[in-house]
Design a protein around this motif. Structure first.
Motif, PDB file in Angstrom:
ATOM      1  N   THR A 126      -0.440   6.874  -0.796  1.00 43.66           N
ATOM      2  CA  THR A 126       0.666   7.478  -0.055  1.00 43.66           C
ATOM      3  C   THR A 126       1.392   6.448   0.812  1.00 43.66           C
ATOM      4  OG1 THR A 126      -0.901   8.126   1.671  1.00 43.66           O
ATOM      5  CG2 THR A 126      -0.347   9.786  -0.001  1.00 43.66           C
ATOM      6  N   THR A 127       1.050   5.181   0.676  1.00 48.26           N
ATOM      7  CA  THR A 127       1.726   4.121   1.404  1.00 48.26           C
ATOM      8  C   THR A 127       3.137   3.967   0.842  1.00 48.26           C
ATOM      9  OG1 THR A 127      -0.382   3.026   1.778  1.00 48.26           O
ATOM     10  CG2 THR A 127       1.605   1.681   2.050  1.00 48.26           C
ATOM     11  N   VAL A 128       4.121   3.849   1.729  1.00 52.52           N
ATOM     12  CA  VAL A 128       5.527   3.796   1.318  1.00 52.52           C
ATOM     13  C   VAL A 128       6.280   2.738   2.120  1.00 52.52           C
ATOM     14  CG1 VAL A 128       5.666   6.218   0.578  1.00 52.52           C
ATOM     15  CG2 VAL A 128       6.135   5.627   2.970  1.00 52.52           C
ATOM     16  N   ARG A 166      12.208   6.821   0.899  1.00 51.43           N
ATOM     17  CA  ARG A 166      10.842   6.320   0.742  1.00 51.43           C
ATOM     18  C   ARG A 166      10.656   5.707  -0.635  1.00 51.43           C
ATOM     19  NH1 ARG A 166       6.352   9.279   3.835  1.00 51.43           N
ATOM     20  NH2 ARG A 166       7.359   9.627   5.841  1.00 51.43           N
ATOM     21  N   SER A 167      10.272   4.440  -0.667  1.00 49.01           N
ATOM     22  CA  SER A 167       9.932   3.759  -1.917  1.00 49.01           C
ATOM     23  C   SER A 167       8.429   3.854  -2.092  1.00 49.01           C
ATOM     24  CB  SER A 167      10.364   2.293  -1.868  1.00 49.01           C
ATOM     25  OG  SER A 167      11.769   2.204  -1.801  1.00 49.01           O
ATOM     26  N   ARG A 168       7.992   4.343  -3.240  1.00 50.09           N
ATOM     27  CA  ARG A 168       6.577   4.636  -3.461  1.00 50.09           C
ATOM     28  C   ARG A 168       5.790   3.409  -3.921  1.00 50.09           C
ATOM     29  NH1 ARG A 168       5.496   5.799  -8.983  1.00 50.09           N
ATOM     30  NH2 ARG A 168       7.420   5.722 -10.179  1.00 50.09           N
ATOM     31  N   PHE A 203       6.185  -1.953  -4.750  1.00 47.54           N
ATOM     32  CA  PHE A 203       6.828  -0.668  -4.499  1.00 47.54           C
ATOM     33  C   PHE A 203       8.041  -0.490  -5.405  1.00 47.54           C
ATOM     34  CE2 PHE A 203       4.638  -1.769  -0.619  1.00 47.54           C
ATOM     35  CZ  PHE A 203       4.106  -0.570  -0.184  1.00 47.54           C
ATOM     36  N   ASP A 212       1.045   6.433   4.922  1.00 48.11           N
ATOM     37  CA  ASP A 212       1.256   7.824   5.335  1.00 48.11           C
ATOM     38  C   ASP A 212      -0.045   8.620   5.202  1.00 48.11           C
ATOM     39  OD1 ASP A 212       2.361  10.182   6.143  1.00 48.11           O
ATOM     40  OD2 ASP A 212       3.770  10.356   4.477  1.00 48.11           O
TER      41      ASP A 212
END
Length: 144
Positions: free
Chosen positions: A64-66, A75-77, A104, A119
């Motif tokens: 869930t880090t963005v 938000r870039s995944r 990302f 996140d």
């Protein structure tokens, strides 16, 4: 006074012990399935991270880090984590510097400044604020 069980007992340590760092790298399935051509390689953002630890500990990264564009909230995944395992796997580290790389999806073209944000609803999440955009979309950040 009641007995309080220590936080790091042997049972816990066995549960979170990570494989060697090389085995702990994981590529998300959608990246493996994505056709590999010059167009699909464009627009990726690479963040080279340096993590400083004064004590031996363990680290991991959540999927869930963005990257968050400060002006739009876009938000870039996270697509790939290199030299750091994805949660729930932990990797033990020694005191000093640990390096890992995160890949990302693209940021918006007009993005000038963004944040790296893990996140999660837990203490100790990775957060780096105010990363200035550059033309190469390759960055070096220090995580405290």
């Amino acid at each position: 006074m009641p007995y309080i069980k220590p936080f790091l007992d042997a049972e816990f340590v066995e549960e979170v012990a990570a494989p060697d760092a090389i085995d702990a790298c994981e590529i998300k399935q959608e990246l493996i399935d994505e056709p590999q051509n010059p167009v699909s390689e464009e627009g990726k953002v690479i963040v080279n991270c340096t993590y400083h630890s004064f004590y031996g500990s363990s680290i991991r990264i959540w999927d869930t880090t963005v990257l968050i564009d400060q002006s739009t909230g876009h938000r870039s995944r996270l697509l790939q984590a290199i030299n750091i395992p994805l949660a729930p796997v932990w990797m033990s580290i020694t005191p000093g510097i640990t390096r890992f790389t995160l890949v990302f999806s693209a940021l918006p073209r007009d993005c000038e400044c963004f944040d790296l944000y893990e996140d999660i609803q837990a203490w100790g999440k990775f957060v780096v604020r105010g990363i200035r955009r550059n033309e190469s979309d390759v960055y070096k950040v220090r995580i405290e």
